[in-house]
Design a protein around this motif. Sequence first.
Motif, PDB file in Angstrom:
ATOM      1  N   PRO A  94       0.870  -1.217   0.245  1.00  0.00           N
ATOM      2  CA  PRO A  94      -0.087  -0.004   0.015  1.00  0.00           C
ATOM      3  C   PRO A  94       0.757   1.107   0.004  1.00  0.00           C
ATOM      4  O   PRO A  94       0.056   2.437  -0.035  1.00  0.00           O
ATOM      5  N   PHE A  95       2.139   1.084   0.173  1.00  0.00           N
ATOM      6  CA  PHE A  95       2.834   2.265   0.300  1.00  0.00           C
ATOM      7  C   PHE A  95       3.839   2.523  -0.739  1.00  0.00           C
ATOM      8  O   PHE A  95       4.912   1.959  -1.388  1.00  0.00           O
ATOM      9  N   ALA A  96       3.440   3.405  -1.821  1.00  0.00           N
ATOM     10  CA  ALA A  96       3.791   3.962  -3.113  1.00  0.00           C
ATOM     11  C   ALA A  96       5.116   4.804  -2.799  1.00  0.00           C
ATOM     12  O   ALA A  96       6.092   4.398  -3.742  1.00  0.00           O
ATOM     13  N   ASN A  97       5.695   5.132  -1.813  1.00  0.00           N
ATOM     14  CA  ASN A  97       6.930   5.924  -1.571  1.00  0.00           C
ATOM     15  C   ASN A  97       7.792   5.217  -0.757  1.00  0.00           C
ATOM     16  O   ASN A  97       8.890   5.786  -0.166  1.00  0.00           O
ATOM     17  N   ALA A  98       7.371   4.059  -0.196  1.00  0.00           N
ATOM     18  CA  ALA A  98       8.391   3.067   0.616  1.00  0.00           C
ATOM     19  C   ALA A  98       9.570   2.815  -0.127  1.00  0.00           C
ATOM     20  O   ALA A  98       9.844   2.577  -1.245  1.00  0.00           O
ATOM     21  N   LYS A  99      10.893   2.707   0.672  1.00  0.00           N
ATOM     22  CA  LYS A  99      12.100   2.341  -0.030  1.00  0.00           C
ATOM     23  C   LYS A  99      11.924   0.828  -0.109  1.00  0.00           C
ATOM     24  O   LYS A  99      11.544  -0.110   0.660  1.00  0.00           O
ATOM     25  N   PRO A 100      12.456   0.305  -1.269  1.00  0.00           N
ATOM     26  CA  PRO A 100      12.477  -0.928  -1.555  1.00  0.00           C
ATOM     27  C   PRO A 100      13.318  -1.813  -0.754  1.00  0.00           C
ATOM     28  O   PRO A 100      14.500  -1.190  -0.403  1.00  0.00           O
ATOM     29  N   ILE A 101      13.150  -3.149  -0.507  1.00  0.00           N
ATOM     30  CA  ILE A 101      14.030  -3.805   0.348  1.00  0.00           C
ATOM     31  C   ILE A 101      15.233  -4.263  -0.375  1.00  0.00           C
ATOM     32  O   ILE A 101      16.537  -4.057   0.415  1.00  0.00           O
ATOM     33  N   PHE A 102      15.109  -4.687  -1.408  1.00  0.00           N
ATOM     34  CA  PHE A 102      16.368  -5.221  -2.114  1.00  0.00           C
ATOM     35  C   PHE A 102      16.984  -4.088  -2.846  1.00  0.00           C
ATOM     36  O   PHE A 102      16.250  -3.201  -3.341  1.00  0.00           O
ATOM     37  N   THR A 103      18.089  -4.102  -3.059  1.00  0.00           N
ATOM     38  CA  THR A 103      18.809  -3.012  -3.624  1.00  0.00           C
ATOM     39  C   THR A 103      20.084  -3.367  -4.345  1.00  0.00           C
ATOM     40  O   THR A 103      20.304  -4.576  -4.598  1.00  0.00           O
ATOM     41  N   GLY A 104      20.497  -2.648  -5.344  1.00  0.00           N
ATOM     42  CA  GLY A 104      21.787  -3.073  -6.204  1.00  0.00           C
ATOM     43  C   GLY A 104      22.843  -3.751  -5.507  1.00  0.00           C
ATOM     44  O   GLY A 104      23.162  -3.654  -4.327  1.00  0.00           O
ATOM     45  N   CYS A 105      23.831  -4.247  -6.257  1.00  0.00           N
ATOM     46  CA  CYS A 105      24.956  -4.913  -5.834  1.00  0.00           C
ATOM     47  C   CYS A 105      25.923  -3.845  -5.460  1.00  0.00           C
ATOM     48  O   CYS A 105      26.658  -3.532  -6.344  1.00  0.00           O
ATOM     49  N   ASP A 147       1.424 -14.064 -14.854  1.00  0.00           N
ATOM     50  CA  ASP A 147       0.077 -15.020 -14.488  1.00  0.00           C
ATOM     51  C   ASP A 147      -0.873 -14.331 -13.437  1.00  0.00           C
ATOM     52  O   ASP A 147      -1.944 -14.718 -13.677  1.00  0.00           O
ATOM     53  N   GLU A 148      -0.528 -13.646 -12.629  1.00  0.00           N
ATOM     54  CA  GLU A 148      -1.101 -12.776 -11.735  1.00  0.00           C
ATOM     55  C   GLU A 148      -1.892 -11.894 -12.272  1.00  0.00           C
ATOM     56  O   GLU A 148      -1.604 -11.290 -13.299  1.00  0.00           O
ATOM     57  N   SER A 149      -3.217 -11.213 -11.819  1.00  0.00           N
ATOM     58  CA  SER A 149      -3.863 -10.342 -12.560  1.00  0.00           C
ATOM     59  C   SER A 149      -3.792  -9.122 -11.420  1.00  0.00           C
ATOM     60  O   SER A 149      -3.829  -9.266 -10.193  1.00  0.00           O
ATOM     61  N   PHE A 150      -3.764  -7.950 -12.134  1.00  0.00           N
ATOM     62  CA  PHE A 150      -3.748  -6.728 -11.394  1.00  0.00           C
ATOM     63  C   PHE A 150      -4.631  -5.732 -11.844  1.00  0.00           C
ATOM     64  O   PHE A 150      -5.307  -5.869 -12.657  1.00  0.00           O
ATOM     65  N   GLU A 151      -4.774  -4.675 -11.122  1.00  0.00           N
ATOM     66  CA  GLU A 151      -5.851  -3.554 -11.417  1.00  0.00           C
ATOM     67  C   GLU A 151      -4.806  -2.295 -11.587  1.00  0.00           C
ATOM     68  O   GLU A 151      -3.997  -2.163 -10.874  1.00  0.00           O
ATOM     69  N   VAL A 152      -5.262  -1.581 -12.421  1.00  0.00           N
ATOM     70  CA  VAL A 152      -4.731  -0.297 -12.673  1.00  0.00           C
ATOM     71  C   VAL A 152      -4.859   0.683 -11.434  1.00  0.00           C
ATOM     72  O   VAL A 152      -5.721   0.818 -10.632  1.00  0.00           O
ATOM     73  N   GLY A 153      -3.418   1.121 -10.741  1.00  0.00           N
ATOM     74  CA  GLY A 153      -3.480   1.836  -9.602  1.00  0.00           C
ATOM     75  C   GLY A 153      -3.114   1.032  -8.663  1.00  0.00           C
ATOM     76  O   GLY A 153      -2.459   1.381  -7.447  1.00  0.00           O
ATOM     77  N   ASP A 154      -2.807  -0.214  -8.802  1.00  0.00           N
ATOM     78  CA  ASP A 154      -1.991  -1.149  -7.699  1.00  0.00           C
ATOM     79  C   ASP A 154      -0.654  -0.626  -7.506  1.00  0.00           C
ATOM     80  O   ASP A 154      -0.125  -0.316  -8.461  1.00  0.00           O
ATOM     81  N   THR A 155      -0.038  -0.825  -6.351  1.00  0.00           N
ATOM     82  CA  THR A 155       1.152  -0.420  -6.071  1.00  0.00           C
ATOM     83  C   THR A 155       1.948  -1.788  -5.689  1.00  0.00           C
ATOM     84  O   THR A 155       1.533  -2.470  -5.211  1.00  0.00           O
ATOM     85  N   LEU A 156       3.188  -1.855  -6.598  1.00  0.00           N
ATOM     86  CA  LEU A 156       3.789  -3.207  -6.523  1.00  0.00           C
ATOM     87  C   LEU A 156       5.363  -2.581  -6.113  1.00  0.00           C
ATOM     88  O   LEU A 156       5.901  -1.706  -6.302  1.00  0.00           O
ATOM     89  N   GLU A 157       5.908  -3.566  -4.950  1.00  0.00           N
ATOM     90  CA  GLU A 157       7.160  -3.529  -4.844  1.00  0.00           C
ATOM     91  C   GLU A 157       7.995  -4.555  -5.585  1.00  0.00           C
ATOM     92  O   GLU A 157       7.243  -5.899  -5.486  1.00  0.00           O
ATOM     93  N   MET A 158       8.929  -4.448  -6.373  1.00  0.00           N
ATOM     94  CA  MET A 158       9.573  -5.542  -7.119  1.00  0.00           C
ATOM     95  C   MET A 158      11.104  -5.470  -6.988  1.00  0.00           C
ATOM     96  O   MET A 158      11.642  -4.593  -6.767  1.00  0.00           O
ATOM     97  N   ALA A 159      11.352  -6.813  -7.109  1.00  0.00           N
ATOM     98  CA  ALA A 159      12.948  -7.195  -7.283  1.00  0.00           C
ATOM     99  C   ALA A 159      13.324  -7.610  -8.619  1.00  0.00           C
ATOM    100  O   ALA A 159      12.697  -8.649  -8.958  1.00  0.00           O
ATOM    101  N   LEU A 160      14.117  -7.013  -9.323  1.00  0.00           N
ATOM    102  CA  LEU A 160      14.345  -7.328 -10.632  1.00  0.00           C
ATOM    103  C   LEU A 160      15.848  -7.902 -10.738  1.00  0.00           C
ATOM    104  O   LEU A 160      16.839  -7.336 -10.171  1.00  0.00           O
ATOM    105  N   ILE A 161      15.845  -8.910 -11.361  1.00  0.00           N
ATOM    106  CA  ILE A 161      17.181  -9.634 -11.473  1.00  0.00           C
ATOM    107  C   ILE A 161      17.837  -9.291 -12.427  1.00  0.00           C
ATOM    108  O   ILE A 161      17.434  -9.712 -13.757  1.00  0.00           O
ATOM    109  N   LEU A 162      18.853  -8.542 -12.463  1.00  0.00           N
ATOM    110  CA  LEU A 162      19.546  -7.630 -13.668  1.00  0.00           C
ATOM    111  C   LEU A 162      20.567  -8.629 -14.262  1.00  0.00           C
ATOM    112  O   LEU A 162      21.075  -8.718 -15.259  1.00  0.00           O
ATOM    113  N   SER A 163      20.932  -9.526 -13.236  1.00  0.00           N
ATOM    114  CA  SER A 163      22.240 -10.375 -13.380  1.00  0.00           C
ATOM    115  C   SER A 163      21.850 -11.750 -12.566  1.00  0.00           C
ATOM    116  O   SER A 163      21.929 -11.402 -11.510  1.00  0.00           O
ATOM    117  N   GLN A 164      22.154 -12.833 -13.131  1.00  0.00           N
ATOM    118  CA  GLN A 164      21.983 -14.156 -12.290  1.00  0.00           C
ATOM    119  C   GLN A 164      23.391 -14.401 -11.609  1.00  0.00           C
ATOM    120  O   GLN A 164      23.346 -14.700 -10.440  1.00  0.00           O
TER     121      GLN A 164
END
Length: 179
Positions: free
Chosen positions: A23-34, A102-119
């Motif tokens: 629910p927090f659009a301005n929260a700091k993400p948990i995961f960060t760069g290397c 595969d998950e369904s979302f609604e416009v306006g949903d806030t997501l926190e994401m962890a992007l895997i830029l390199s394995q």
Amino acid sequence: MSSQERNYSRVETRIKAYARRTPFANAKPIFTGCFACDMEEQSTKNLYGSHVPRELIAFFQRMDEKLNMILSLLSQGNIQDDFPISAEVIEISGAGLQFISDESFEVGDTLEMALILSQFPLKVVGVVGNIHRRVKVKNIPVWVVSFTSIRDIDREKIVQFVFQEQREQIRGKRSEADK
């Protein structure tokens, strides 16, 4: 990410991402760069400046790469535990991204994401963003996210990733043209 507001280059890609609703659009993400990734190059330079034989330095580097692989695999399990929604990013820029899931979302949903830029080594970028529209590509829903909270170091990693991908695409086109 409308064309009038776009300040970052974007690139088509295929990277793994994990998400969770928040629910927090301005929260700091948990995961960060290397953070340690930049230190690796400097430590190697220091080794070459010492009186350590080059063969031993090469051995240590291979050992370090193998340990990074093992730690990356272990860390990915932790990411999946914290971020249960699996996604694939198909386009990314410093301002946002597009993904399928595969998950369904609604416009306006806030997501926190962890992007895997390199394995290997594992490079994870954490972002928080709002879904601001859904488009269909070949009858598949594609979710468009604008970043609302991202650390400067993570945005820099994304921008570096975009430039690297663009260079690879240009090289690929050149090699195809040469054939």
